[in-house]
Scaffold this motif. Structure first.
Motif, mmCIF file in Angstrom:
data_model
loop_
_atom_site.group_PDB
_atom_site.id
_atom_site.type_symbol
_atom_site.label_atom_id
_atom_site.label_comp_id
_atom_site.label_asym_id
_atom_site.label_seq_id
_atom_site.Cartn_x
_atom_site.Cartn_y
_atom_site.Cartn_z
ATOM 1 N N ILE A 96 56.529 41.476 55.165
ATOM 2 C CA ILE A 96 56.574 42.859 55.676
ATOM 3 C C ILE A 96 58.019 43.288 55.937
ATOM 4 C CG2 ILE A 96 55.882 44.382 57.590
ATOM 5 C CD1 ILE A 96 53.301 42.803 57.816
ATOM 6 N N ARG A 97 58.832 42.306 56.376
ATOM 7 C CA ARG A 97 60.210 42.620 56.727
ATOM 8 C C ARG A 97 61.102 42.867 55.506
ATOM 9 N NH1 ARG A 97 64.171 38.110 59.248
ATOM 10 N NH2 ARG A 97 65.985 39.418 59.669
ATOM 11 N N PRO A 106 69.764 47.775 59.876
ATOM 12 C CA PRO A 106 70.386 46.850 60.842
ATOM 13 C C PRO A 106 69.375 45.842 61.408
ATOM 14 C CG PRO A 106 71.049 49.116 61.297
ATOM 15 C CD PRO A 106 70.064 49.168 60.179
ATOM 16 N N ASP A 107 69.797 44.556 61.460
ATOM 17 C CA ASP A 107 68.905 43.461 61.850
ATOM 18 C C ASP A 107 68.193 43.680 63.174
ATOM 19 O OD1 ASP A 107 69.335 42.076 59.610
ATOM 20 O OD2 ASP A 107 70.616 40.500 60.500
ATOM 21 N N ASN A 108 68.910 44.275 64.124
ATOM 22 C CA ASN A 108 68.312 44.388 65.455
ATOM 23 C C ASN A 108 67.110 45.341 65.493
ATOM 24 O OD1 ASN A 108 69.931 46.585 64.967
ATOM 25 N ND2 ASN A 108 70.542 46.833 67.119
ATOM 26 N N LEU A 109 66.894 46.101 64.425
ATOM 27 C CA LEU A 109 65.740 47.015 64.398
ATOM 28 C C LEU A 109 64.517 46.377 63.752
ATOM 29 C CD1 LEU A 109 67.546 50.306 63.221
ATOM 30 C CD2 LEU A 109 66.999 49.588 65.573
ATOM 31 N N HIS A 110 64.742 45.246 63.036
ATOM 32 C CA HIS A 110 63.662 44.693 62.212
ATOM 33 C C HIS A 110 62.410 44.345 62.999
ATOM 34 C CE1 HIS A 110 66.353 43.432 58.584
ATOM 35 N NE2 HIS A 110 66.587 44.651 59.015
ATOM 36 N N HIS A 111 62.605 43.609 64.114
ATOM 37 C CA HIS A 111 61.427 43.071 64.779
ATOM 38 C C HIS A 111 60.464 44.178 65.220
ATOM 39 C CE1 HIS A 111 58.926 40.151 66.741
ATOM 40 N NE2 HIS A 111 58.947 40.884 67.846
ATOM 41 N N ARG A 116 55.359 46.946 64.572
ATOM 42 C CA ARG A 116 54.631 48.219 64.556
ATOM 43 C C ARG A 116 53.753 48.307 63.300
ATOM 44 N NH1 ARG A 116 56.171 53.031 62.050
ATOM 45 N NH2 ARG A 116 55.031 54.871 62.796
ATOM 46 N N ALA A 117 54.349 47.942 62.155
ATOM 47 C CA ALA A 117 53.580 47.982 60.904
ATOM 48 C C ALA A 117 52.437 46.970 60.955
ATOM 49 C CB ALA A 117 54.503 47.698 59.719
ATOM 50 N N ALA A 118 52.710 45.782 61.475
ATOM 51 C CA ALA A 118 51.680 44.734 61.532
ATOM 52 C C ALA A 118 50.514 45.170 62.416
ATOM 53 C CB ALA A 118 52.281 43.433 62.049
ATOM 54 N N ARG A 119 50.838 45.856 63.512
ATOM 55 C CA ARG A 119 49.756 46.367 64.366
ATOM 56 C C ARG A 119 48.915 47.388 63.624
ATOM 57 N NH1 ARG A 119 53.308 45.622 68.621
ATOM 58 N NH2 ARG A 119 54.293 47.634 68.289
ATOM 59 N N MET A 120 49.594 48.267 62.892
ATOM 60 C CA MET A 120 48.852 49.322 62.187
ATOM 61 C C MET A 120 47.888 48.757 61.159
ATOM 62 S SD MET A 120 51.480 52.402 61.595
ATOM 63 C CE MET A 120 50.801 53.824 62.384
ATOM 64 N N VAL A 121 48.273 47.679 60.504
ATOM 65 C CA VAL A 121 47.383 47.112 59.492
ATOM 66 C C VAL A 121 46.628 45.881 60.030
ATOM 67 C CG1 VAL A 121 48.637 48.014 57.507
ATOM 68 C CG2 VAL A 121 49.289 45.803 58.457
ATOM 69 N N GLU A 122 46.680 45.713 61.355
ATOM 70 C CA GLU A 122 45.903 44.659 62.035
ATOM 71 C C GLU A 122 46.186 43.272 61.485
ATOM 72 O OE1 GLU A 122 41.783 45.831 62.327
ATOM 73 O OE2 GLU A 122 42.375 47.894 62.738
ATOM 74 N N LEU A 123 47.472 42.923 61.477
ATOM 75 C CA LEU A 123 47.849 41.597 60.982
ATOM 76 C C LEU A 123 48.641 40.795 62.007
ATOM 77 C CD1 LEU A 123 48.899 42.321 57.290
ATOM 78 C CD2 LEU A 123 47.002 40.894 58.037
ATOM 79 N N VAL A 124 48.628 41.259 63.258
ATOM 80 C CA VAL A 124 49.473 40.611 64.267
ATOM 81 C C VAL A 124 49.151 39.121 64.403
ATOM 82 C CG1 VAL A 124 50.086 40.607 66.720
ATOM 83 C CG2 VAL A 124 49.833 42.776 65.482
ATOM 84 N N ASP A 125 47.888 38.751 64.221
ATOM 85 C CA ASP A 125 47.510 37.347 64.388
ATOM 86 C C ASP A 125 47.795 36.480 63.161
ATOM 87 O OD1 ASP A 125 46.599 38.013 66.851
ATOM 88 O OD2 ASP A 125 44.522 38.321 66.193
ATOM 89 N N PHE A 126 48.325 37.089 62.107
ATOM 90 C CA PHE A 126 48.485 36.336 60.858
ATOM 91 C C PHE A 126 49.950 36.239 60.423
ATOM 92 C CE2 PHE A 126 44.338 38.301 60.965
ATOM 93 C CZ PHE A 126 43.489 37.267 60.602
ATOM 94 N N ALA A 147 54.666 48.505 52.751
ATOM 95 C CA ALA A 147 54.963 49.881 52.341
ATOM 96 C C ALA A 147 55.270 50.767 53.545
ATOM 97 C CB ALA A 147 53.786 50.458 51.557
ATOM 98 N N ILE A 148 54.554 50.513 54.630
ATOM 99 C CA ILE A 148 54.699 51.345 55.830
ATOM 100 C C ILE A 148 56.026 51.103 56.539
ATOM 101 C CG2 ILE A 148 53.830 51.622 58.183
ATOM 102 C CD1 ILE A 148 51.088 50.860 57.141
ATOM 103 N N VAL A 149 56.489 49.839 56.531
ATOM 104 C CA VAL A 149 57.568 49.422 57.418
ATOM 105 C C VAL A 149 58.842 50.250 57.202
ATOM 106 C CG1 VAL A 149 58.628 47.610 55.984
ATOM 107 C CG2 VAL A 149 58.543 47.332 58.462
ATOM 108 N N ARG A 150 59.005 50.724 55.989
ATOM 109 C CA ARG A 150 60.225 51.464 55.663
ATOM 110 C C ARG A 150 60.202 52.900 56.110
ATOM 111 N NH1 ARG A 150 60.782 51.843 49.905
ATOM 112 N NH2 ARG A 150 61.634 53.783 50.684
ATOM 113 N N GLU A 151 59.021 53.373 56.502
ATOM 114 C CA GLU A 151 58.850 54.786 56.861
ATOM 115 C C GLU A 151 59.389 55.694 55.763
ATOM 116 O OE1 GLU A 151 60.372 55.263 60.914
ATOM 117 O OE2 GLU A 151 59.926 53.138 61.183
#
Ligand code: ATP
Ligand code: MG
Length: 354
Positions: A96-97, A106-111, A116-126, A147-151
């Motif tokens: 995703i990253r 910038p690296d400090n924005l990645h996490h 946020r993207a992982a929550r939207m597609v319900e993948l936080v546990d994976f 696809a979402i992560v880049r906005e």
């Protein structure tokens, strides 16, 4: 703002025409679906919008900027393909990253963005898993998350659900619809599945052999198909189409007679009606034929009959039963009928006398 405008866009390979003079205005935040049978030019259109395919003719505009010569990476779009295209050696988190790293965010924005993207597609546990340890639906969601992560300004999705089984397709479809509502990103979505098109789209473009057949809202296309191709493509079952003759407002075909059609034309026409608009009975019904087959759908029974040399389907109540060969009448009143020109296939309505 992300309006997309295609002006007379064509794509040819030597003499083969894949897309012919396509004109499309896609509104900012719109969910537009390109729908059509295999080989009709959907992916080609998508790839031209993305900049992955040169256009032979015409112009593509993003807002007030012509992008014909713009590299894919400079178009601010995210694509999701049928094959997920995940990196097998990377975890879900890193997959995703990935676009953020490529784009030198910038690296400090990645996490925060990945989470946020992982929550939207319900993948936080994976997030720690590799793609090989995921189900098809989960892999598809990783591709969506990436696809979402880049906005981006625009999403292009090419048959993203076609590798999923029927049940997963329905739930992922709902998820995509919800995501688009949340993100409000202009989306062009390709499918050959008319139900997917009808459920997801603000507007649908129906294509055949590289040519637009109709552009409209799902209900425009369902209720007023512009021609025989669209009528026969949309709906499950598709619209019944019967070839016959019309004279003084009366349509005649083998086993069928419909009176009171408000048309002054005479001669050969194709009459269309939907299974659910017709009904079994009464004794005076427009169709008189034997039952060819009866299918139990659960919520209804579907009766097939031979009319004008074609098999037509009529929806009956779920408790309806009849043996094959039993003569039945069905009502197909003039007001539920659609008429099409037999030669051009175009819907006939301008000649309706009110
Ligand atoms: N590189 C190429 N050279 C020649 N012809 C091509 C090329 N790429 C695609 N085509 C042809 O262009 C037509 C449209 O292809 P396209 O991939 O856009 O279809 P599609 O609508 O996406 O179909 P499907 O639903 O099967 O994915 C097809 O007939 C295809 O064979
Ligand atoms: Mg395709």
């Amino acid at each position: 703002m992300a309006e997309i405008r295609l002006k007379n866009v064509s794509k040819r390979w030597k003499h083969f025409v894949a897309v012919e003079k396509l004109n499309l205005d896609i509104a900012d935040r719109e969910f537009l679906v390109l729908l059509g049978p295999s080989g009709c030019g959907k992916t080609t259109t998508m790839r031209m919008i993305a900049g992955l395919e040169d256009i032979t003719e015409g112009e593509i505009w993003f807002g007030d900027k012509m992008v014909n010569k713009l590299e894919p990476k400079d178009r601010d779009i995210s694509m999701v393909f049928q094959s997920y295209g995940l990196y097998p050696t990377m975890s879900v988190y890193e997959n995703i990253r990935f676009p953020l790293r490529v784009r030198k965010v910038p690296d400090n924005l990645h996490h925060d963005k990945v989470m946020r993207a992982a929550r939207m597609v319900e993948l936080v546990d994976f997030l720690d898993r590799r793609p090989a340890a995921l189900s098809g639906g989960q892999r598809q969601r990783v591709a969506l998350g990436r696809a979402i992560v880049r906005e981006p300004n625009v999403f292009l999705m090419d048959e993203p659900l076609s590798n999923l089984d029927a049940k997963l397709r329905v739930s992922t479809r709902a998820q995509i619809k919800h995501l688009q509502h949340e993100l409000k990103t202009t989306t062009v979505y390709v499918t050959h599945d008319q139900i997917e098109a009808m459920t997801l789209a603000h507007r649908v473009v129906v294509m055949n052999k590289g040519i637009v057949q109709q552009l409209g809202t799902p209900s425009d296309i369902y209720d007023r198909p512009a021609n025989i191709f669209v009528a026969g493509f949309i709906g499950s079952p598709a619209m019944n189409l019967v070839h016959g003759d019309i004279q003084d407002g009366v349509f005649n075909a083998e086993n069928m007679r419909v009176a009171g059609l408000p048309l002054t034309v005479s001669g050969p026409v194709t009459l269309g009606f939907r299974a659910e608009d017709a009904a079994i009975g009464p004794e005076t019904g427009e169709i008189a034929a034997g039952v060819y087959a009866l299918e139990l759908l659960g919520d209804a029974s579907l009766i097939a009959m031979q009319v004008g040399g074609e098999l037509v389907s009529i929806k009956a109540p779920k408790e309806f039963r009849a043996d094959i060969g039993t003569p039945v009448r069905a009502s197909v009143p003039a007001k539920i009928c659609h008429l099409f020109d037999r030669t051009t296939g175009a819907r006939i309505e301008e000649r309706i006398v009110r």
